[in-house]
Scaffold this active site. Sequence first.
Site, PDB file in Angstrom:
ATOM      1  N   HIS A 123      -6.143   1.459  -3.675  1.00  0.00           N
ATOM      2  CA  HIS A 123      -5.112   0.991  -2.748  1.00  0.00           C
ATOM      3  C   HIS A 123      -4.615  -0.373  -3.194  1.00  0.00           C
ATOM      4  CE1 HIS A 123      -7.820  -1.843  -0.346  1.00  0.00           C
ATOM      5  NE2 HIS A 123      -8.611  -1.307  -1.251  1.00  0.00           N
ATOM      6  N   HIS A 148      -2.640   0.802   7.169  1.00  0.00           N
ATOM      7  CA  HIS A 148      -2.961   0.708   5.748  1.00  0.00           C
ATOM      8  C   HIS A 148      -3.210   2.109   5.218  1.00  0.00           C
ATOM      9  CE1 HIS A 148      -4.118  -1.319   2.095  1.00  0.00           C
ATOM     10  NE2 HIS A 148      -5.301  -0.738   2.091  1.00  0.00           N
ATOM     11  N   CYS A 162       0.812  -1.221   0.000  1.00  0.00           N
ATOM     12  CA  CYS A 162       0.000   0.000   0.000  1.00  0.00           C
ATOM     13  C   CYS A 162       0.844   1.269   0.000  1.00  0.00           C
ATOM     14  CB  CYS A 162      -0.993  -0.011   1.151  1.00  0.00           C
ATOM     15  SG  CYS A 162      -0.274  -0.076   2.809  1.00  0.00           S
TER      16      CYS A 162
END
Length: 171
Positions: free
Chosen positions: A143, A131, A78
């Site tokens: 993402h 994240h 990510c």
Amino acid sequence: MRRPLTLLICLLMTTVACKRKSSSSLELSAADRLLLDKYTSLVGEPVKTQHLPQYRFIDYWWGTPYRLGGTTTRGVDCSGFVHQYFLEFHKKVVARNTASLFKEAEKRNVNALEMGDLVFFDLNKSGKVGHVGIYLQNGRFVHASTSKGVRIDHLEDIYYSKQRIYGGRIR
């Protein structure tokens, strides 16, 4: 008498040529139209033509598998995806991990996010972000998902709506 006629013909040809050029610069290629249609469908509202470069970038990375520490289309995590985005669009090197990106970002209300802002997730409600994604529009973000690779999801999807979500902007 020939001179005024020649002048009139030249003027008409110039006008037609200019008009043709300006209208063609507004037209999109068939590939760009398909791309805009694809992402309009995925984000649930019309995609602005000015954001076409960002959606081309997303399309290039689309489906790239998740790989911890990765930064290429062979595999990306990510923060690696966010890192590549900032290199491409802002010619800026940003932090290479989620926690550092969160520290670097100017905090923003999630309801006030704009295209290119970051969304951070505290996945286990530990108080630490784990994240990060890039906000698009209409509650959607792109993402690198651990299970499905680079994709678009909605902030209100069941999985994400149960997480603490933070917004940020890197200048």
